[in-house]
Design a protein around this motif. Structure first.
Motif, PDB file in Angstrom:
ATOM      1  N   PHE A  46       0.682  -1.314   0.029  1.00  0.00           N
ATOM      2  CA  PHE A  46      -0.089   0.109  -0.014  1.00  0.00           C
ATOM      3  C   PHE A  46       0.719   1.205   0.078  1.00  0.00           C
ATOM      4  O   PHE A  46       2.056   1.175   0.254  1.00  0.00           O
ATOM      5  N   ILE A  73      -5.939   6.156  -4.240  1.00  0.00           N
ATOM      6  CA  ILE A  73      -5.446   5.424  -5.330  1.00  0.00           C
ATOM      7  C   ILE A  73      -6.645   4.370  -6.212  1.00  0.00           C
ATOM      8  O   ILE A  73      -7.037   4.264  -7.154  1.00  0.00           O
ATOM      9  N   THR A  74      -7.111   3.689  -5.179  1.00  0.00           N
ATOM     10  CA  THR A  74      -8.256   2.489  -5.469  1.00  0.00           C
ATOM     11  C   THR A  74      -9.762   3.107  -5.446  1.00  0.00           C
ATOM     12  O   THR A  74     -10.751   2.397  -5.476  1.00  0.00           O
ATOM     13  N   GLY A  75      -9.850   4.488  -5.453  1.00  0.00           N
ATOM     14  CA  GLY A  75     -11.163   5.040  -5.497  1.00  0.00           C
ATOM     15  C   GLY A  75     -11.623   5.786  -4.212  1.00  0.00           C
ATOM     16  O   GLY A  75     -10.814   6.120  -3.464  1.00  0.00           O
ATOM     17  N   HIS A  77     -13.228   6.379  -0.633  1.00  0.00           N
ATOM     18  CA  HIS A  77     -13.367   5.803   0.601  1.00  0.00           C
ATOM     19  C   HIS A  77     -13.784   6.858   1.706  1.00  0.00           C
ATOM     20  O   HIS A  77     -13.201   7.882   1.507  1.00  0.00           O
ATOM     21  N   TYR A  95     -10.151   2.329   7.478  1.00  0.00           N
ATOM     22  CA  TYR A  95     -11.137   2.548   6.417  1.00  0.00           C
ATOM     23  C   TYR A  95     -12.630   2.221   7.057  1.00  0.00           C
ATOM     24  O   TYR A  95     -12.757   1.149   7.663  1.00  0.00           O
ATOM     25  N   GLU A 100     -16.786   0.930  -3.212  1.00  0.00           N
ATOM     26  CA  GLU A 100     -16.762   0.183  -4.208  1.00  0.00           C
ATOM     27  C   GLU A 100     -16.749  -1.262  -3.702  1.00  0.00           C
ATOM     28  O   GLU A 100     -16.068  -1.371  -2.968  1.00  0.00           O
ATOM     29  N   SER A 102     -15.587  -4.090  -5.011  1.00  0.00           N
ATOM     30  CA  SER A 102     -13.940  -4.829  -4.997  1.00  0.00           C
ATOM     31  C   SER A 102     -12.993  -4.206  -3.725  1.00  0.00           C
ATOM     32  O   SER A 102     -12.180  -4.907  -3.257  1.00  0.00           O
ATOM     33  N   GLN A 103     -13.366  -3.178  -2.964  1.00  0.00           N
ATOM     34  CA  GLN A 103     -12.526  -2.606  -1.832  1.00  0.00           C
ATOM     35  C   GLN A 103     -13.091  -2.793  -0.775  1.00  0.00           C
ATOM     36  O   GLN A 103     -12.564  -2.232   0.372  1.00  0.00           O
ATOM     37  N   LYS A 106     -11.119  -3.797   2.935  1.00  0.00           N
ATOM     38  CA  LYS A 106     -10.484  -2.991   3.591  1.00  0.00           C
ATOM     39  C   LYS A 106     -11.283  -2.260   4.740  1.00  0.00           C
ATOM     40  O   LYS A 106     -10.718  -1.809   5.436  1.00  0.00           O
TER      41      LYS A 106
END
Length: 149
Positions: A46, A73-75, A77, A95, A100, A102-103, A106
Motif C-alpha cells: 500500500f 488510488i483505489t477510488g 473511501h 477504512y 466500491e 471490490s474494496q 478494507k
C-alpha cells in the motif's frame, strides 16, 4: 491472551496502554508505543501520504479522528485518521467505508505508513524446528524466511 482479544479489550476500555506479545511487534516510530503485531499484516503493498504503507487487521493504542471521504488510488473511501494514543502522532488511517464492492475487504482495517513504524524483535521466543528437520537446515531456512532486511 491472544493479540486480537487484547485489541478488542483495549478498544472497548480505551483507557490503558496495551503491550503486545510476540516475536515481532510494530511500535510508533516516535515514542515506541505498541501499535500492532507482525502477524496482523494483511498486505505490504500500500501507499500512504509519505510512501510505503502496510495494511493491518488489528491496531491498538490509537485514537481515531472523524470520518471523511477521500479519493485514494483505489477510488473513493470514507476514512478516519489514526493517531498514536501516547504521543498523538498521525500514523495512518482506518477504512470506515469502501464505496466500491471490490474494496469492501478494507473496511475496519488499518493503514500505517512505514515511516511511522518501528519493528521491535524479541529473542525471547524459541521456535522448535519441524519434526524430521535437521538442525543445520532449519537454521539456514529460518534466517531468511519472512525477512525483508
Amino acid at each position: 491472551m491472544h493479540n486480537r482479544a487484547l485489541s478488542k479489550k483495549a478498544l472497548m476500555e480505551n483507557d490503558a496502554m496495551v503491550y503486545l506479545d510476540g516475536p515481532q511487534v510494530y511500535t510508533c516510530g516516535n515514542c515506541r508505543t505498541h501499535l500492532t503485531s507482525h502477524d496482523d499484516i494483511i498486505s505490504k503493498s500500500f501507499h500512504g501520504r509519505h510512501g510505503r504503507a502496510y495494511l493491518f487487521d488489528q491496531c491498538v493504542n490509537i485514537t481515531t479522528g472523524p470520518p471523511e471521504d477521500r479519493i485514494l488510488i483505489t477510488g473513493l473511501h470514507s476514512v478516519c485518521d489514526i493517531f498514536c494514543k501516547r504521543c498523538e502522532t498521525l500514523v495512518g488511517w482506518t477504512y470506515a467505508r469502501a464505496y466500491e464492492a471490490s474494496q469492501k475487504y478494507k473496511e475496519g482495517k488499518y493503514i500505517i505508513e512505514k515511516m511511522f513504524l518501528h519493528l521491535e524483535e524479541s529473542d525471547y521466543y524459541d521456535v522448535d524446528r519441524p519434526a524430521g528437520e535437521r538442525g543445520d537446515r532449519w537454521r539456514v531456512r529460518s534466517m531468511s524466511w519472512g525477512s525483508e532486511r
